[in-house]
Design a protein around this motif. Structure first.
Motif, PDB file in Angstrom:
ATOM      1  N   PRO A   1      -7.240   2.990  -2.496  1.00 41.00           N
ATOM      2  CA  PRO A   1      -5.760   2.526  -2.018  1.00 41.00           C
ATOM      3  C   PRO A   1      -5.052   2.324  -3.218  1.00 41.00           C
ATOM      4  CG  PRO A   1      -7.448   1.054  -1.685  1.00 41.00           C
ATOM      5  CD  PRO A   1      -8.254   2.111  -1.926  1.00 41.00           C
TER       6      PRO A   1
ATOM      7  N   LEU B   1      -6.532   2.800   9.182  1.00 44.42           N
ATOM      8  CA  LEU B   1      -5.331   2.707   8.661  1.00 44.42           C
ATOM      9  C   LEU B   1      -4.746   4.315   8.068  1.00 44.42           C
ATOM     10  CD1 LEU B   1      -4.892  -0.537   6.554  1.00 44.42           C
ATOM     11  CD2 LEU B   1      -4.540  -0.159   9.031  1.00 44.42           C
ATOM     12  N   THR B   2      -5.756   4.840   7.319  1.00 43.79           N
ATOM     13  CA  THR B   2      -5.246   6.191   6.800  1.00 43.79           C
ATOM     14  C   THR B   2      -5.121   7.083   7.990  1.00 43.79           C
ATOM     15  OG1 THR B   2      -7.581   6.693   6.266  1.00 43.79           O
ATOM     16  CG2 THR B   2      -5.996   5.653   4.659  1.00 43.79           C
TER      17      THR B   2
ATOM     18  N   VAL C   1       1.618  -2.592   4.671  1.00 37.71           N
ATOM     19  CA  VAL C   1       1.442  -1.404   4.861  1.00 37.71           C
ATOM     20  C   VAL C   1       2.585  -0.957   5.861  1.00 37.71           C
ATOM     21  CG1 VAL C   1      -0.051   0.362   5.924  1.00 37.71           C
ATOM     22  CG2 VAL C   1      -1.120  -1.617   5.049  1.00 37.71           C
TER      23      VAL C   1
ATOM     24  N   THR D   1      -1.686   0.652  -4.707  1.00 31.26           N
ATOM     25  CA  THR D   1      -0.900  -0.664  -4.359  1.00 31.26           C
ATOM     26  C   THR D   1      -0.014  -0.941  -5.518  1.00 31.26           C
ATOM     27  OG1 THR D   1      -2.622  -2.100  -5.195  1.00 31.26           O
ATOM     28  CG2 THR D   1      -2.711  -1.539  -2.690  1.00 31.26           C
TER      29      THR D   1
ATOM     30  N   LEU E   1       0.891  -1.176  -0.081  1.00 29.34           N
ATOM     31  CA  LEU E   1      -0.032  -0.005   0.041  1.00 29.34           C
ATOM     32  C   LEU E   1       0.675   1.165  -0.049  1.00 29.34           C
ATOM     33  CD1 LEU E   1      -2.908   1.141   0.221  1.00 29.34           C
ATOM     34  CD2 LEU E   1      -2.565   1.417   2.721  1.00 29.34           C
TER      35      LEU E   1
END
Length: 194
Positions: A61, A180-181, A126, A63, A52
């Motif tokens: 996202p 996550l962000t 990540v 990737t 990511l």
């Protein structure tokens, strides 16, 4: 079985087979389980490894494929993993390793096999969070080297997971991506230069 494991590129598999047949490569790997394994070691369960890079301003996202990972089985045990990487000359063996992510991946794959919907298993790294997930992609016919996590795909954080994120608990991308962000740096979130 609800998992549709993609086929790895033949040169990637060939590079792992060559490394397994090389006493030097196995000895230098510093993987005691692989060194002490009895019987032939065989690569199995090829999983594409995606990273990511960022999340676009639209929340998509971004990737990229960075390699293929194979579990190395001796008799009835997965003793290590082998990773390949893409070079200017094609796919090449990178390294052998063992540790918690090998067992955690195996556990997550067993969990995923019991799901009613078929998925294409992939790994999603990540790096900013030191996190690895099993990415269960809903489009089983998709080329394993392309695509991005769809909102309805599942991500299963592997152990050890970052604090506050439970390992082995499947999340839809639409649910886990905001978490996550939020933890990633703002410059990476918007794709601006670091």
């Amino acid at each position: 079985m609800s998992l549709r494991v993609p086929q790895a590129p033949v040169p990637a598999l060939r590079s792992v087979l060559t490394a397994l047949s090389s006493p030097t490569a196995v000895r230098e790997a510093r993987t005691p389980a692989l060194l002490g394994a009895q019987g032939p070691a065989t690569p199995e369960l090829p999983l594409p490894v995606h990273v990511l890079d960022r999340v676009t301003a639209e929340g998509v996202p971004a990737t990229r494929l960075t390699g293929w990972r194979f579990h190395i089985r001796c008799a009835d045990l997965v003793v290590a993993a082998a990773e390949t990487m893409l070079t200017a000359d094609g796919w090449a063996f990178s390294h052998f390793f063992e540790g918690p992510y090998v067992a955690s991946t195996e556990r997550a794959l067993r969990q995923a096999e019991s799901l009613p919907q078929p998925y294409q298993p992939r790994l999603l790294s990540v790096p900013e969070l030191y996190m690895l997930t099993l990415w269960l992609h809903g489009d089983c016919a998709a080329h394993a080297a392309t695509g991005h996590p769809a909102a309805t795909d599942l991500l299963v954080p592997l152990a050890p997971a970052p604090p506050g994120i439970a390992a082995h608990l499947p999340h839809r991308v639409a649910e886990l991506l905001p978490v996550l962000t939020h933890r990633m740096t703002p410059t990476r979130l918007l794709g601006s230069p670091a």
